[in-house]
Design a protein around this motif. Sequence first.
Motif, PDB file in Angstrom:
ATOM      1  N   UNK A 133      30.997   9.053 -70.451  1.00 41.47           N
ATOM      2  CA  UNK A 133      30.883   9.491 -69.055  1.00 41.47           C
ATOM      3  C   UNK A 133      31.104   8.286 -68.129  1.00 41.47           C
ATOM      4  N   UNK A 137      34.624   7.659 -65.821  1.00 40.14           N
ATOM      5  CA  UNK A 137      34.305   8.004 -64.428  1.00 40.14           C
ATOM      6  C   UNK A 137      35.452   7.745 -63.453  1.00 40.14           C
ATOM      7  N   UNK A 142      35.876  14.903 -62.431  1.00 40.64           N
ATOM      8  CA  UNK A 142      34.423  14.941 -62.536  1.00 40.64           C
ATOM      9  C   UNK A 142      34.050  14.882 -64.009  1.00 40.64           C
ATOM     10  N   UNK A 143      32.816  14.450 -64.300  1.00 40.42           N
ATOM     11  CA  UNK A 143      32.351  14.525 -65.679  1.00 40.42           C
ATOM     12  C   UNK A 143      30.846  14.721 -65.702  1.00 40.42           C
ATOM     13  N   UNK A 144      30.349  15.175 -66.826  1.00 40.63           N
ATOM     14  CA  UNK A 144      28.906  15.427 -66.918  1.00 40.63           C
ATOM     15  C   UNK A 144      28.404  15.290 -68.352  1.00 40.63           C
ATOM     16  N   UNK A 147      22.210  17.777 -70.979  1.00 44.17           N
ATOM     17  CA  UNK A 147      20.928  17.349 -71.553  1.00 44.17           C
ATOM     18  C   UNK A 147      20.090  18.513 -72.038  1.00 44.17           C
ATOM     19  N   UNK A 158      31.673  25.488 -64.828  1.00 42.96           N
ATOM     20  CA  UNK A 158      31.860  24.568 -63.701  1.00 42.96           C
ATOM     21  C   UNK A 158      33.050  23.632 -63.963  1.00 42.96           C
TER      22      UNK A 158
END
Lengths: 589, 164
Positions: A133, A137, A142-144, A147, A158
Amino acid sequence: MLRSHNERLLNKRSGVELSGAEIVVQSLVDEGVEFVFGYPGGATLHIYDAIFKHDGINHILTRHEQGAAHAADGYTRSTGNTGVVLVTSGPGATNVVTGIATAHMDSIPMVIITGQVMTQLIGNDAFQEADIVGITRPCVKHNMLIKDVKNIASAIKKAFHIAETGRPGPVLVDIPKDITAEKTQYVYPKSVSMRSYQPRVKGNDRQIKRGLEMLLAAERPVIYTGGGAVLADAHKELTEFARYIGAPVTNTLMGLGAYPASDKQFLGMLGMHGTYEANMAMYEADLIFAVGARFDDRVTGDLTKFSPRARFVQIDIDPASISKNVKTDVPIVGDVKVVLLQCLEALKNLEKPEAERTSKWWQQIAQWRGENCLKFDSTSQFIKPQQVIKSLCEITGGDAIVTSDVGQHQMWAAQYYDFDKPRRWINSGGLGTMGFGLPAAMGAQFGNPDAQVACVTGDGSILMCIQELATCLQYKLPIKIICLNNRYLGMVRQWQEFFYEQRYSHTYMDSVPDFVALSESFGHVGMRIENPGDVDGALKEAFDLKDRLVFMDIVTDQGENVFPMIPAGAGHSEMVLRPEENLKPGELS
Amino acid sequence: MRRIISVLLENESGALSRVAGLFSARGYNIESLTVAATEDSTLSRLTMVTRGNDAVIEQILKQLNKLIDVVKVVDITEGAHLEREVILVKVQAKGSEARDEMMRLIEIFKGKIVDVTETTYTLEMTGDSAKISSFLEGLKNTKILETVRSGITGISRGKSALRA
């Protein structure tokens, strides 16, 4: 067909308790994903097990993670559907970084799912751990990092939403292994709404009217279009619009095919290796109407000499692309297709342009065209790479999907293959990634099983992802590889010849492999072509082999260079048209 | 030109590094950066001070807006605004003359002495950057042992509020 099948599965699985891994797979199926390009590993074992048990997903096993990313990219560029990549943690993830950056620079939607080490090991320098991530970046939209198993489905939804809307781009979802083992109730969201992300689609009507009035009043207008017109699938609207206005059209390297190359209003590509007429028209124009183009440095040359007498109207979906390099007089933020439709509507209330107004302009353009800047020596005893591309265009009826790597061959393909349709020309324009061509061709062939797919490459580039020949055999992809073999890293050699007094530092490929034997060892057909007279026959023979991959090792003139050329640091009016002309060394960059 | 940019961003891990990364990747300078939670726990408020000509500032605002986690961006220096920074300074304060002088200075700047030892004072002062500069100027002849500044935070004047 696919959708209804998915809907059935969706109905069947929605509300059921699934593991994180099953949710990943089911989410992709419910999103309507046709292909997943990937490579398994430790952190994705649960996900691969879920793929094994699910019959609704087509997983394509490449031979290197970079190949998976480029294949997904080629699939996307040729079809418009978002490509999906699935790789493991650590090296699996870092190997896709080049592919992600390639997609990012050219605004290609892509969803990348990476496995991650178990949550409790994150930050411990665990085996095959990389902060992907953090690493990606700067080169993703976008990145995620996930958890909680409960967030997987919504994160994937999304990811697709962000990747596909606004200015498209790659989105990476990093999922720790333990999360893929946990279970939760599965519900795939139907839609996404985000307060921080609401891209603008429709253009401002007042701005549109202002822009059109300027265009209609211009005496020397140029419509300059880029990759945005292809991405928005706006070719029809663009063609209708340009014909109505009657202005000349030029496309960027990324925009080729959005306007038919065979049309009489088409000036060819502009920029560093663009045509004389396109660049001169840009230089002399009084109005530039930019459509989904970002005034990249390879397009503008020296900014202080760029279109000095022009005013600028710019349509772009990304506000940050407007006035970034060149100050725009009339910015129009919106989706290119939507805005062009608005333009066509608005034109009904404005006076129709008289052809008279631009007749002098067209006379001037005819003079520039008379230079015939793309002519080349066709009497040589050596195979001219330009001739190979012209023959390729003829033999494929101008209708092949052509992917390329990066270098001289890429420029020749762009200059000499006439693209009349969008999504036929697939190349890494922004990042300039060698090794892109072959895996991109695989993705294009998966997405267009009946199309003729040609990968135009060089002896340097092709070796950067040569392992994918094995993937091509496994899935029986009948790609035609057109390798313009000059035993040099030609583009770098060209610059060394012009600007470094012919000091050919590390650009000579001393031990080029026997490509025929190499492709045969991978189970494909290899051909070596050495005489100009054999090119057409060999191309026909290759394309007649409908179900085989053919590697055409075409031995070309070693000294050939790409012309015309704007030396770095020069302006559009300072083109060098032919090798005989002296190059004035510009500022090197 | 010096600008103070306020950003409302999703209170998610990595959001701050996206903003900081954007500045380093695109070569924009950051003079100061502060960030903390707001009354809405899902949002953070970030204030940064940067310099650039109008074209650069326009790009900075657009690029910030482009980040997915960014909810709102505003250049508060465009209108009437308030800016504040807190500075804590540990100085040498030996002998009654020096200590008295320090008391007078801190009174002039409406600061406070927040910690005392037999040889040092720790001073606290709040103000805009001009006031902080003059305060530091006033300490020219004093031996400064340690300085810490919070970085600038700011808010626009008037009724309008920056909200999601």
